[in-house]
Design a protein around this motif. Structure first.
Motif, PDB file in Angstrom:
ATOM      1  N   PRO A   1       3.847 -13.241  -5.711  1.00 30.85           N
ATOM      2  CA  PRO A   1       4.865 -14.273  -5.464  1.00 30.85           C
ATOM      3  C   PRO A   1       4.842 -14.746  -4.009  1.00 30.85           C
ATOM      4  O   PRO A   1       4.774 -13.939  -3.085  1.00 30.85           O
ATOM      5  N   ARG A   2       4.886 -16.047  -3.831  1.00 27.81           N
ATOM      6  CA  ARG A   2       4.784 -16.592  -2.477  1.00 27.81           C
ATOM      7  C   ARG A   2       5.865 -16.066  -1.538  1.00 27.81           C
ATOM      8  O   ARG A   2       5.603 -15.754  -0.370  1.00 27.81           O
ATOM      9  N   GLU A   3       7.097 -15.992  -2.056  1.00 33.19           N
ATOM     10  CA  GLU A   3       8.182 -15.557  -1.180  1.00 33.19           C
ATOM     11  C   GLU A   3       8.025 -14.093  -0.781  1.00 33.19           C
ATOM     12  O   GLU A   3       8.394 -13.698   0.333  1.00 33.19           O
ATOM     13  N   VAL A   4       7.466 -13.290  -1.669  1.00 34.18           N
ATOM     14  CA  VAL A   4       7.248 -11.870  -1.375  1.00 34.18           C
ATOM     15  C   VAL A   4       6.145 -11.711  -0.337  1.00 34.18           C
ATOM     16  O   VAL A   4       6.263 -10.930   0.613  1.00 34.18           O
ATOM     17  N   ILE A   5       5.060 -12.470  -0.516  1.00 31.37           N
ATOM     18  CA  ILE A   5       3.962 -12.422   0.442  1.00 31.37           C
ATOM     19  C   ILE A   5       4.420 -12.920   1.808  1.00 31.37           C
ATOM     20  O   ILE A   5       4.108 -12.333   2.846  1.00 31.37           O
ATOM     21  N   ALA A   6       5.171 -14.022   1.814  1.00 31.86           N
ATOM     22  CA  ALA A   6       5.655 -14.589   3.079  1.00 31.86           C
ATOM     23  C   ALA A   6       6.532 -13.605   3.833  1.00 31.86           C
ATOM     24  O   ALA A   6       6.527 -13.571   5.069  1.00 31.86           O
ATOM     25  N   ALA A   7       7.271 -12.787   3.081  1.00 28.79           N
ATOM     26  CA  ALA A   7       8.149 -11.793   3.701  1.00 28.79           C
ATOM     27  C   ALA A   7       7.394 -10.534   4.113  1.00 28.79           C
ATOM     28  O   ALA A   7       7.961  -9.649   4.758  1.00 28.79           O
ATOM     29  N   GLY A   8       6.121 -10.460   3.742  1.00 27.94           N
ATOM     30  CA  GLY A   8       5.330  -9.286   4.095  1.00 27.94           C
ATOM     31  C   GLY A   8       5.693  -8.038   3.310  1.00 27.94           C
ATOM     32  O   GLY A   8       5.415  -6.917   3.753  1.00 27.94           O
ATOM     33  N   ASP A   9       6.267  -8.232   2.139  1.00 29.62           N
ATOM     34  CA  ASP A   9       6.681  -7.085   1.322  1.00 29.62           C
ATOM     35  C   ASP A   9       5.518  -6.676   0.403  1.00 29.62           C
ATOM     36  O   ASP A   9       5.541  -6.901  -0.810  1.00 29.62           O
ATOM     37  N   TYR A  10       4.536  -6.063   0.977  1.00 34.20           N
ATOM     38  CA  TYR A  10       3.335  -5.709   0.211  1.00 34.20           C
ATOM     39  C   TYR A  10       3.564  -4.515  -0.716  1.00 34.20           C
ATOM     40  O   TYR A  10       2.824  -4.351  -1.697  1.00 34.20           O
ATOM     41  N   ASP A  11       4.581  -3.726  -0.432  1.00 35.46           N
ATOM     42  CA  ASP A  11       4.923  -2.647  -1.370  1.00 35.46           C
ATOM     43  C   ASP A  11       5.359  -3.234  -2.714  1.00 35.46           C
ATOM     44  O   ASP A  11       5.067  -2.663  -3.773  1.00 35.46           O
ATOM     45  N   ALA A  12       6.047  -4.367  -2.660  1.00 37.04           N
ATOM     46  CA  ALA A  12       6.465  -5.024  -3.902  1.00 37.04           C
ATOM     47  C   ALA A  12       5.253  -5.530  -4.676  1.00 37.04           C
ATOM     48  O   ALA A  12       5.218  -5.468  -5.912  1.00 37.04           O
ATOM     49  N   VAL A  13       4.249  -6.020  -3.975  1.00 28.64           N
ATOM     50  CA  VAL A  13       3.021  -6.483  -4.619  1.00 28.64           C
ATOM     51  C   VAL A  13       2.325  -5.317  -5.306  1.00 28.64           C
ATOM     52  O   VAL A  13       1.864  -5.434  -6.455  1.00 28.64           O
ATOM     53  N   THR A  14       2.263  -4.187  -4.623  1.00 28.74           N
ATOM     54  CA  THR A  14       1.664  -2.990  -5.223  1.00 28.74           C
ATOM     55  C   THR A  14       2.435  -2.580  -6.475  1.00 28.74           C
ATOM     56  O   THR A  14       1.834  -2.197  -7.489  1.00 28.74           O
TER      57      THR A  14
END
Length: 219
Positions: free
Chosen positions: A191-204
């Motif tokens: 998600p763009r907003e997650v990536i923009a926020a630098g929340d890479y744990d959420a991506v994992t």
């Protein structure tokens, strides 16, 4: 092992291809690392924004830093010139939204796996005639979804499909339950907003969820 065999093996283990949509090399590398930690090794960098080629090149050059097993491809490849550019930049496979003969011929001559987009029986038949046995099905949800894939698979038994477009954690299992589907692609994992926020744990976390869904669907 050929590149095609490597991709097949990786997709057999985790049949989901996340789309990395970034024009920032460092951001793309961080995203790739997060996805790989979640179990998704085959990743497609889409050429939708300025800097995307540089982002893909950085991922390819920093594979050792990102993690073992990473396979970097390029998506939204629209022209032969783009196909040549991403190949030179280190792409290990190419994905296109449509079927363009000259891209397919180039990739086959170079031994570069290619997944052109198809949405109709005529396009699938054309891909088959060109010598392909795996294609993208796009846009999956708008082109008929699971029922359409069942119909195409019943006619083109030798073909395998990678549906992309409108797929999410909610319907991933429906597509992966089909024998003719080798993997699903999707942007819901990044998600763009997650990536923009630098929340890479959420991506994992999203990647791990997708792997769990995939295993349950295939079991």
């Amino acid at each position: 092992m050929s590149q095609a065999d490597s991709i097949s093996a990786a997709l057999a283990a985790a049949p989901v291809v996340p789309l990395v949509d970034s024009g920032d090399p460092d951001q793309a590398v961080a995203t790739a690392r997060a996805l790989l930690e979640g179990g998704l090794a085959v990743q497609e960098v889409v050429l939708r924004r300025p800097g995307a080629l540089d982002a893909m090149r950085s991922m390819a050059q920093r594979r050792a830093d990102i993690g073992e097993g990473l396979i970097v491809g390029a998506g939204t490849v629209l022209t032969l010139e783009q196909a040549k550019a991403v190949h030179k930049a280190g792409a290990e496979f190419i994905v296109s939204p449509g079927l363009l003969d000259e891209i397919v011929h180039y990739c086959m001559d170079e031994g570069l796996p290619v997944f052109p987009g198809t949405a109709t029986a005529s396009e699938v038949q054309r891909a088959h005639a060109l010598g392909l046995r795996a294609v993208k099905f796009f846009p999956a949800s708008l082109a008929g979804g699971v029922p359409m894939l069942k119909a195409l698979s019943s006619v083109f038994s030798a073909m395998r499909f990678m549906p992309t477009g409108g797929i999410s954690a909610a319907n991933l299992h429906e597509y992966l339950a089909l024998p003719g589907v080798i993997a699903c692609g999707g942007s819901w994992l990044t998600p763009r907003e997650v990536i923009a926020a630098g929340d890479y744990d959420a991506v994992t976390g999203l990647a791990r969820e997708a792997v769990a869904i995939a295993r349950a669907a295939r079991d």
